[in-house]
Design a protein around this motif. Structure first.
Motif, mmCIF file in Angstrom:
data_model
loop_
_atom_site.group_PDB
_atom_site.id
_atom_site.type_symbol
_atom_site.label_atom_id
_atom_site.label_comp_id
_atom_site.label_asym_id
_atom_site.label_seq_id
_atom_site.Cartn_x
_atom_site.Cartn_y
_atom_site.Cartn_z
ATOM 1 N N ASP A 99 -68.075 -56.106 -18.417
ATOM 2 C CA ASP A 99 -68.178 -55.704 -17.013
ATOM 3 C C ASP A 99 -66.844 -55.822 -16.303
ATOM 4 O OD1 ASP A 99 -70.839 -55.141 -17.377
ATOM 5 O OD2 ASP A 99 -71.555 -57.015 -16.491
ATOM 6 N N GLU A 100 -66.139 -56.936 -16.546
ATOM 7 C CA GLU A 100 -64.845 -57.127 -15.907
ATOM 8 C C GLU A 100 -63.822 -56.093 -16.388
ATOM 9 O OE1 GLU A 100 -65.812 -61.319 -17.425
ATOM 10 O OE2 GLU A 100 -66.846 -59.390 -17.556
ATOM 11 N N SER A 101 -63.871 -55.779 -17.687
ATOM 12 C CA SER A 101 -62.926 -54.813 -18.245
ATOM 13 C C SER A 101 -63.149 -53.418 -17.681
ATOM 14 C CB SER A 101 -63.057 -54.780 -19.778
ATOM 15 O OG SER A 101 -62.690 -56.015 -20.349
ATOM 16 N N VAL A 102 -64.411 -53.036 -17.560
ATOM 17 C CA VAL A 102 -64.719 -51.724 -16.998
ATOM 18 C C VAL A 102 -64.279 -51.663 -15.533
ATOM 19 C CG1 VAL A 102 -66.575 -50.137 -16.344
ATOM 20 C CG2 VAL A 102 -66.606 -51.245 -18.589
ATOM 21 N N ALA A 103 -64.578 -52.722 -14.789
ATOM 22 C CA ALA A 103 -64.205 -52.755 -13.373
ATOM 23 C C ALA A 103 -62.699 -52.660 -13.208
ATOM 24 C CB ALA A 103 -64.735 -54.027 -12.720
ATOM 25 N N ARG A 104 -61.953 -53.389 -14.044
ATOM 26 C CA ARG A 104 -60.495 -53.361 -13.951
ATOM 27 C C ARG A 104 -59.961 -51.979 -14.317
ATOM 28 N NH1 ARG A 104 -59.620 -57.282 -16.946
ATOM 29 N NH2 ARG A 104 -59.235 -56.188 -18.900
ATOM 30 N N ALA A 149 -64.428 -52.521 -24.758
ATOM 31 C CA ALA A 149 -64.059 -53.802 -24.138
ATOM 32 C C ALA A 149 -64.551 -54.982 -24.975
ATOM 33 C CB ALA A 149 -64.650 -53.884 -22.736
ATOM 34 N N PRO A 150 -63.869 -56.127 -24.894
ATOM 35 C CA PRO A 150 -64.295 -57.323 -25.630
ATOM 36 C C PRO A 150 -65.689 -57.789 -25.179
ATOM 37 C CG PRO A 150 -62.037 -57.579 -24.852
ATOM 38 C CD PRO A 150 -62.584 -56.361 -24.188
ATOM 39 N N VAL A 151 -66.443 -58.284 -26.131
ATOM 40 C CA VAL A 151 -67.764 -58.839 -25.822
ATOM 41 C C VAL A 151 -67.601 -60.026 -24.876
ATOM 42 C CG1 VAL A 151 -69.756 -60.039 -26.806
ATOM 43 C CG2 VAL A 151 -68.790 -58.047 -27.980
#
Length: 201
Positions: free
Chosen positions: A187-192, A181-183
């Motif tokens: 957290d948002e990328s993992v959750a999505r 995921a982008p720096v």
């Protein structure tokens, strides 16, 4: 554990190579029994943008893999109409995890592997998949048992996460999503990503 990524001439680099990179992360973490292979009907294939890569295995070996991901490409329609290729594709969703992205969904539909379940694909491939009698849903990811489909190039991350969660567990899927995921957006990328697949695990 062996995962084969079906990759044909005219392939979409993002579909095959994002999945290849994400799934291969397990080997880099030290799992010597984990293998990810590019599977093609010829020893070399060239992408829709002119990138030529070597295949690791042929289609016969891909049919023996624990999991198979059918990538997308500009020539998928030609592949689906090529009896010599299609006759080699013998998959068993009772034994294998099967995943498909964009026009790869059309291949699984042509092989009769989607059943009555909804499926995902990209907007270009949607008419083909619908013509094959499949109910295409307007979402990025859907799974039914051991068969998953996704729509859109960047949905490769969802197919990869689903395969990882099924084969190595949800924590491994989270860790790999987090790594790629982008720096500043991890957290948002993992959750999505996990939100897309968790309902289907």
């Amino acid at each position: 554990m062996h995962i084969a990524i079906l990759t044909f001439d005219g392939f979409n680099e993002l579909d095959s190579l994002i999945a290849y990179g994400m799934l291969s992360r397990i080997s880099l973490l030290g799992d010597k029994d984990w293998r990810v292979s590019i599977a093609s009907p010829t020893s070399r294939v060239t992408s829709m943008n002119g990138l030529t890569i070597d295949a690791h295995i042929d289609l016969a070996e891909a049919c023996q893999a624990d999991a198979v991901l059918a990538g997308s490409g500009m020539k998928t329609g030609e592949v689906a109409n090529d009896a010599a290729i299609m006759e080699q594709l013998r998959f068993d969703p009772a034994r294998q995890l099967l995943a498909a992205q964009c026009s790869g969904t059309f291949l699984l539909a042509t092989l009769g592997l989607l059943g009555d379940a909804p499926a995902c694909t990209d907007t270009t491939s949607k008419p083909w998949v619908q013509a094959a009698g499949v109910n295409v849903v307007n979402q990025a990811f859907y799974a039914n048992g051991n068969v998953a489909t996704a729509g859109g190039c960047l949905s490769a991350q969802y197919l990869s996460a689903w395969l990882l969660a099924r084969l190595k567990g949800t924590e491994t899927a989270r860790e790999v999503l987090h790594y790629f995921a982008p720096v500043g957006e991890k957290d948002e990328s993992v959750a999505r990503g996990m939100a897309h697949i968790e309902a289907f695990l």
